[in-house]
Motif scaffolding. Structure first.
Motif, PDB file in Angstrom:
ATOM      1  N   ILE A 161       0.828  -1.214   0.000  1.00 14.61           N
ATOM      2  CA  ILE A 161       0.000   0.000   0.000  1.00 14.61           C
ATOM      3  C   ILE A 161       0.859   1.261   0.000  1.00 14.61           C
ATOM      4  CG2 ILE A 161      -0.368   0.155   2.506  1.00 14.61           C
ATOM      5  CD1 ILE A 161      -3.280   0.967   1.781  1.00 14.61           C
ATOM      6  N   LEU A 163       3.827   1.447  -1.506  1.00 12.59           N
ATOM      7  CA  LEU A 163       4.335   1.547  -2.881  1.00 12.59           C
ATOM      8  C   LEU A 163       3.292   2.165  -3.802  1.00 12.59           C
ATOM      9  CD1 LEU A 163       6.147  -1.901  -3.378  1.00 12.59           C
ATOM     10  CD2 LEU A 163       7.223   0.347  -3.170  1.00 12.59           C
ATOM     11  N   ARG A 164       2.018   1.808  -3.594  1.00 12.86           N
ATOM     12  CA  ARG A 164       0.948   2.297  -4.460  1.00 12.86           C
ATOM     13  C   ARG A 164       0.445   3.669  -4.054  1.00 12.86           C
ATOM     14  NH1 ARG A 164      -0.088  -0.397  -9.322  1.00 12.86           N
ATOM     15  NH2 ARG A 164      -0.374  -2.611  -8.978  1.00 12.86           N
ATOM     16  N   GLY A 165       0.443   3.940  -2.744  1.00 13.46           N
ATOM     17  CA  GLY A 165      -0.252   5.135  -2.254  1.00 13.46           C
ATOM     18  C   GLY A 165       0.628   6.356  -2.015  1.00 13.46           C
ATOM     19  N   SER A 171      -0.043  15.835   1.744  1.00 14.50           N
ATOM     20  CA  SER A 171      -0.061  16.621   2.980  1.00 14.50           C
ATOM     21  C   SER A 171       0.243  15.685   4.151  1.00 14.50           C
ATOM     22  CB  SER A 171      -1.440  17.254   3.171  1.00 14.50           C
ATOM     23  OG  SER A 171      -2.393  16.225   3.398  1.00 14.50           O
ATOM     24  N   PHE A 172       0.598  16.258   5.289  1.00 14.86           N
ATOM     25  CA  PHE A 172       0.811  15.422   6.469  1.00 14.86           C
ATOM     26  C   PHE A 172      -0.464  14.647   6.811  1.00 14.86           C
ATOM     27  CE2 PHE A 172       4.360  18.439   7.772  1.00 14.86           C
ATOM     28  CZ  PHE A 172       5.361  17.512   7.544  1.00 14.86           C
ATOM     29  N   GLU A 173      -1.632  15.300   6.624  1.00 14.81           N
ATOM     30  CA  GLU A 173      -2.906  14.671   6.953  1.00 14.81           C
ATOM     31  C   GLU A 173      -3.147  13.427   6.095  1.00 14.81           C
ATOM     32  OE1 GLU A 173      -2.399  17.891   6.635  1.00 14.81           O
ATOM     33  OE2 GLU A 173      -3.065  18.770   8.530  1.00 14.81           O
ATOM     34  N   GLU A 174      -2.830  13.531   4.789  1.00 14.36           N
ATOM     35  CA  GLU A 174      -2.968  12.366   3.911  1.00 14.36           C
ATOM     36  C   GLU A 174      -1.942  11.298   4.277  1.00 14.36           C
ATOM     37  OE1 GLU A 174      -3.851  13.304  -0.589  1.00 14.36           O
ATOM     38  OE2 GLU A 174      -2.615  14.918   0.233  1.00 14.36           O
ATOM     39  N   VAL A 176      -0.633  10.660   7.182  1.00 16.96           N
ATOM     40  CA  VAL A 176      -1.048   9.949   8.405  1.00 16.96           C
ATOM     41  C   VAL A 176      -2.033   8.841   8.035  1.00 16.96           C
ATOM     42  CG1 VAL A 176      -2.302  10.130  10.594  1.00 16.96           C
ATOM     43  CG2 VAL A 176      -0.687  11.917   9.940  1.00 16.96           C
ATOM     44  N   LYS A 177      -2.970   9.174   7.148  1.00 16.88           N
ATOM     45  CA  LYS A 177      -3.950   8.182   6.706  1.00 16.88           C
ATOM     46  C   LYS A 177      -3.262   6.996   6.032  1.00 16.88           C
ATOM     47  CE  LYS A 177      -6.664   9.329   3.212  1.00 16.88           C
ATOM     48  NZ  LYS A 177      -7.789   9.937   2.450  1.00 16.88           N
ATOM     49  N   LEU A 178      -2.344   7.288   5.104  1.00 16.30           N
ATOM     50  CA  LEU A 178      -1.641   6.223   4.394  1.00 16.30           C
ATOM     51  C   LEU A 178      -0.829   5.353   5.374  1.00 16.30           C
ATOM     52  CD1 LEU A 178      -0.815   4.929   1.672  1.00 16.30           C
ATOM     53  CD2 LEU A 178       1.130   6.503   1.628  1.00 16.30           C
ATOM     54  N   LEU A 181      -3.077   3.077   7.335  1.00 14.66           N
ATOM     55  CA  LEU A 181      -3.543   1.941   6.526  1.00 14.66           C
ATOM     56  C   LEU A 181      -2.442   0.888   6.393  1.00 14.66           C
ATOM     57  CD1 LEU A 181      -5.545   3.784   3.710  1.00 14.66           C
ATOM     58  CD2 LEU A 181      -6.482   2.435   5.608  1.00 14.66           C
ATOM     59  N   ASP A 184      -2.381  -0.809   9.637  1.00 12.01           N
ATOM     60  CA  ASP A 184      -3.577  -1.645   9.785  1.00 12.01           C
ATOM     61  C   ASP A 184      -3.386  -2.991   9.074  1.00 12.01           C
ATOM     62  OD1 ASP A 184      -6.394  -2.002  10.596  1.00 12.01           O
ATOM     63  OD2 ASP A 184      -6.764  -2.004   8.451  1.00 12.01           O
ATOM     64  N   LEU A 225     -11.164   4.405  10.280  1.00  8.88           N
ATOM     65  CA  LEU A 225     -10.356   4.145   9.092  1.00  8.88           C
ATOM     66  C   LEU A 225     -10.270   2.652   8.817  1.00  8.88           C
ATOM     67  CD1 LEU A 225      -8.570   5.969   7.216  1.00  8.88           C
ATOM     68  CD2 LEU A 225      -6.625   5.186   8.571  1.00  8.88           C
TER      69      LEU A 225
END
Lengths: 246, 246
Positions: A161, A163-165, A171-174, A176-178, A181, A184, A225
């Protein structure tokens, strides 16, 4: 085991680490694996560790001691002129600790037992933010445009994920999400990586520690998430054409 | 290395394996890792192997030889009364080959060098389709509702998507897509797993080999899927709320 990731972004650096340490499944502890040294306005250095806990704690202790004894001649992280010198210092200390353990042991396999790996990144006034992966042998590599992030510990489940994402302009916000995941995916598959997770950001040119957060297992954003991801992933799979047998 | 997956579905069984074998990065070969024995109308047995190539080829050769010598007293895969007995036979043969290699070698680490793991599944008239994972020690476990699939070889990169995407009621067409995505995640991250990929299906109660296909690197469906997956995954990530710092 452990899972830590450091990403180099256009905006700066972002670090995430788990806190699980174990020696067998019934000998589990929570330990912080992220360490920061800063001289606000001049430098911030963040380090994450994976591997033998005695080794990584010894490395951190030695690095700390050197800083607290200003009269001592040993070089310290807070006086190193560049991040390259910081990585060199961390590498030398890591190698020293691993070698000392191996020499006091007769088992030929002990080198791998006492081994550890480190991600160290940060910025020192006068140059750009830099991110390094330090090997137990004391040598190290630097993140580049081709390899803009490093993982240590249980790296494989969460790698596809990333490598793909990953995009450098996130942004820092994005980011953190990546990262959540990627964690996870790892947490779902491997018991030796565990919550809570530590997060830290460093904004390029700020020369101070950025955002810090500990995600507990009960964190509502993480729960949201993790649950949403199952549905989103299945929708993504569904959006692609099924195979057709000829 | 290797990557093989066997899924148990409501419709039957589905198998996929890569074909890369290597001993060092400049010593690469393509070998089939999927083997099938059938007595149409009565039984189909499919096996996939990971590990030392000499070991897995010896196991397959021994199993074949026993079948071609009907006068011999040795039990054969085509005469075993149940899939449980098939798994036991494969396990005993695997253990025998590994032990023989280890005994002819002085290196204490050779057990892991000569090691191999096997997925074997199929159906014999009189019982349901069954799927087993056979360990180098000769013992084995069976797929269940809780653990409906097995992976061998380089399993970690492709595991998260299987955990999230698998449903027992999938069609074979959907399962091929899911398997190819799991292989794509692995191929992207690890050089030791390589195209072409072998696919085989077995429809429950058919007692004949189902669909078979070899996906070459140039396969248009695979290329379409691999390319589409990057976009679909990023859209899935995007569909989830970004983290917000407090």
């Amino acid at each position: 085991m452990t899972y830590c990731v450091g990403l180099r972004l256009d905006q700066g650096l972002i670090f995430m680490s788990d806190t699980r340490t174990n020696a067998g499944v019934d000998n589990i502890f929570t330990f912080r694996k992220m360490f920061t040294w800063s001289n606000p306005g001049e430098r911030v250095i963040t380090m994450m560790t994976a591997g033998n806990l005695a080794t990584t704690q010894a490395v951190v202790s030695i690095l700390n001691e050197r800083m607290k004894a200003p009269a001592e001649r040993e070089p310290s992280l807070l006086r190193a002129p560049t991040m390259f010198q910081v990585a060199k210092m961390v590498g030398a200390t890591l190698r020293e600790v691993v070698q000392a353990q191996v020499q006091s042991d007769d088992d030929p396999e002990s080198a791998s037992t006492f081994s550890a790996t480190v991600i160290v990144g940060g910025q020192i006034k006068g140059s750009e933010p830099r991110l390094f992966l330090v090997y137990p042998e004391g040598n190290f590599i630097e993140a580049s445009d081709e390899n803009p992030f490093f993982q240590i510990g249980e790296t494989k489940y969460g790698r596809p994920i990333l490598l793909r994402g990953y995009r450098p302009d996130m942004s820092f916000e994005e980011a953190v999400k990546l990262l959540l995941l990627s964690f996870d995916s790892t947490l779902k598959a491997n018991l030796s990586v565990g919550m809570p997770l530590d997060l830290q950001t460093y904004a390029s040119g700020s020369f101070k520690v950025g955002r810090e957060k500990r995600f507990e297992a009960s964190d509502p954003y993480y729960a949201h998430l993790s649950q949403g991801w199952g549905d989103a992933l299945n929708a993504a799979i569904k959006s692609l054409d099924d195979f057709e047998f000829e």
